[in-house]
Enzyme design. Structure first.
Site, PDB file in Angstrom:
ATOM      1  CG  PHE A 240      -2.154   0.772   1.095  1.00 49.76           C
ATOM      2  CD1 PHE A 240      -3.359   0.105   1.024  1.00 49.76           C
ATOM      3  CD2 PHE A 240      -2.166   2.151   1.011  1.00 49.76           C
ATOM      4  CE1 PHE A 240      -4.547   0.800   0.880  1.00 49.76           C
ATOM      5  CE2 PHE A 240      -3.335   2.856   0.856  1.00 49.76           C
ATOM      6  CZ  PHE A 240      -4.538   2.165   0.787  1.00 49.76           C
ATOM      7  N   GLY A 241       1.906   1.230   0.851  1.00 47.14           N
ATOM      8  CA  GLY A 241       2.818   2.370   0.931  1.00 47.14           C
ATOM      9  C   GLY A 241       3.607   2.540  -0.359  1.00 47.14           C
TER      10      GLY A 241
ATOM     11  CD1 TRP B 215      -0.559   1.205  -6.418  1.00 50.14           C
ATOM     12  CD2 TRP B 215      -1.243   3.035  -5.368  1.00 50.14           C
ATOM     13  NE1 TRP B 215      -1.501   1.811  -7.208  1.00 50.14           N
ATOM     14  CE2 TRP B 215      -1.944   2.933  -6.577  1.00 50.14           C
ATOM     15  CE3 TRP B 215      -1.514   4.123  -4.526  1.00 50.14           C
ATOM     16  CZ2 TRP B 215      -2.900   3.861  -6.983  1.00 50.14           C
ATOM     17  CZ3 TRP B 215      -2.454   5.045  -4.925  1.00 50.14           C
ATOM     18  CH2 TRP B 215      -3.133   4.908  -6.135  1.00 50.14           C
ATOM     19  CG  HIS B 216       0.454   6.057  -1.507  1.00 53.02           C
ATOM     20  ND1 HIS B 216       0.063   4.924  -0.832  1.00 53.02           N
ATOM     21  CD2 HIS B 216      -0.663   6.788  -1.691  1.00 53.02           C
ATOM     22  CE1 HIS B 216      -1.243   4.987  -0.607  1.00 53.02           C
ATOM     23  NE2 HIS B 216      -1.709   6.102  -1.124  1.00 53.02           N
ATOM     24  CD  GLU B 217       8.079   9.059  -2.441  1.00 50.85           C
ATOM     25  OE1 GLU B 217       7.439  10.116  -2.442  1.00 50.85           O
ATOM     26  OE2 GLU B 217       9.068   8.851  -1.702  1.00 50.85           O
TER      27      GLU B 217
END
Lengths: 46, 374
Positions: free
Chosen positions: B298-299, B301-303
């Site tokens: 999840f993390g 996916w953001h950066e």
């Protein structure tokens, strides 16, 4: 919004109130988008 | 023209979306959505030719290769590796050389839709459809750039059954209006100008309050902008007759961190639950490890950075502590009684809010303690 108002008020009054609410939001969005310099999406170059 | 950061504030995107809504109803029903798909692809081709080439290649590969091998495990794995490989390479390139590389438009959302599609094909849960339907799903412009990561099956149902209804039109227009209200009135004016002005004002007079309030400004701004974009995407989709899944459900009112992740970016969190968490739990039988991996993804996916790995681990730790608390509650009746009071409910909501809002600050402090260059 309209269906929510219908639970409390009669239909004509609910229609007037919901129209006023939308008009208020639209005017506020237009004015503030110019103020915050994000009015490009409305094609307003003031 | 730069449309990736705030697509719905671009007059070109709005114009094309309005045009797509008109086409979806004015054209004969059989070809209307094909017209929408062709115009969406043409629009993307005009503004982001490189992105379109990559996305079209991935679309063709993800449609043809699994079919060639009857959706066998190896063919699915090949597609997942190719799609996630392209995503990871771009994530790393745009993180390390932000000025040199640009992420293909919508790739983060697009690649997750493809993985969902092949997974569902593997589970034999896809309805009978054509390549044209698949492209219409992938290049559906209202959700293309900033999500939600909607699913193929409900989209296909709407594609076949959609109809003009007054309720859809009024609901769609209302959601679009509320979306712009969130972005312009709340995020851009109240938070970015008024609230930040106040924070800057107290910076010298009350430094502790400044440190305390700054993350709130960041998170509330993020929430109102992102949920505003989701509202507009859902609204335009509804105008075309498509019911797209919700992306937010008052996340800051969540009473624990597990519930927060069921209310924040719902389309991504359910995607991760379905295609990362559940397969991992089935394979390993280790729920905490699965939660940890899910939240790290999840993390990332953001950066694609160590920062976001730590951020994901921080949230996984929060969920682990919450699960531990559930066991304690069952064991000790007094704690269970206390947990069902209204004051405890309020305390839980505030604790969850602070846990989330200070996640970036705590991560930074943690990295500083480890003397890591963050």
């Amino acid at each position: 919004m309209y269906r929510f108002l219908l639970k409390k008020l009669n239909p004509p009054l609910a229609k007037v109130l919901v129209s006023l609410w939308y008009a208020f939001l639209i005017i506020l969005i237009i004015l503030l988008s110019v103020y915050v310099d994000k009015a490009d999406f409305l094609y307003l170059h003031l | 023209m730069h449309i990736s950061s705030s697509p719905y504030l671009s007059p070109y995107v709005i114009f094309i979306l309005v045009l797509l809504v008109c086409i979806s109803w004015v054209f004969p029903k059989k070809i209307a959505m094909s017209g929408v798909m062709v115009l969406s692809i043409a629009f993307l081709g005009y503004y982001a030719t490189d992105s379109l080439l990559i996305l079209l290649t991935l679309s063709v590969a993800s449609y043809l290769i699994p079919r060639q091998y009857s959706f066998k495990t190896q063919s699915i794995l090949v597609i997942i590796l190719i799609v996630s490989g392209v995503l990871v390479v771009y994530k790393i390139a745009t993180t390390v050389h932000a000025s040199k590389y640009i992420m293909p438009l919508g790739l983060s959302f697009y690649s997750f839709r493809i993985i969902h599609y092949v997974f569902e094909g593997y589970k034999q849960k896809l309805p009978k459809h054509t390549f044209r339907d698949y492209l219409t799903y992938l290049f559906f412009l209202p959700t293309f750039i900033v999500g939600p990561i909607h699913r193929f099956q409900p989209f296909y149902d709407d594609l076949k059954k959609r109809d003009i209804k007054n309720l859809n039109i009024s609901y769609g227009l209302e959601r679009i209006l509320y979306g712009y209200a969130k972005i312009i009135i709340i995020a851009a004016y109240l938070i970015e100008i008024k609230f930040l002005d106040y924070i800057q004002h107290i910076k010298t007079t009350n430094h502790y309050l400044y440190i305390y309030l700054s993350p709130f400004a960041y998170w509330f701004n993020l929430y109102f902008q992102f949920s505003g974009y989701s509202d507009i995407a859902i609204g335009f989709s509804r105008l075309m007759g498509f019911k797209i899944m919700e992306n937010f459900n008052y996340p800051f009112l969540a009473k624990n961190i597990s519930e927060f992740w069921q209310r924040w970016h719902i389309s991504l969190s359910t995607w991760i639950k379905d295609y990362v968490y559940i397969p991992l739990v089935s394979l390993t039988r280790k729920p905490f490890l699965s939660i940890l991996v899910s939240l790290v993804i999840f993390g990332l996916w953001h950066e694609f950075s160590f920062n976001y790995i730590v951020w994901g681990m921080y949230h996984a730790l929060g969920i682990a502590i919450w699960h531990k608390f559930q066991y304690i509650k069952v064991k000790y009746m007094a704690i269970d009684r206390l947990a069902s009071t209204k004051i405890f409910y309020l305390f839980s909501v505030l604790l969850t809010l602070h846990f989330v809002v200070f996640s970036f600050k705590i991560r930074t402090l943690f990295l500083q303690l480890l003397h890591l260059n963050y």
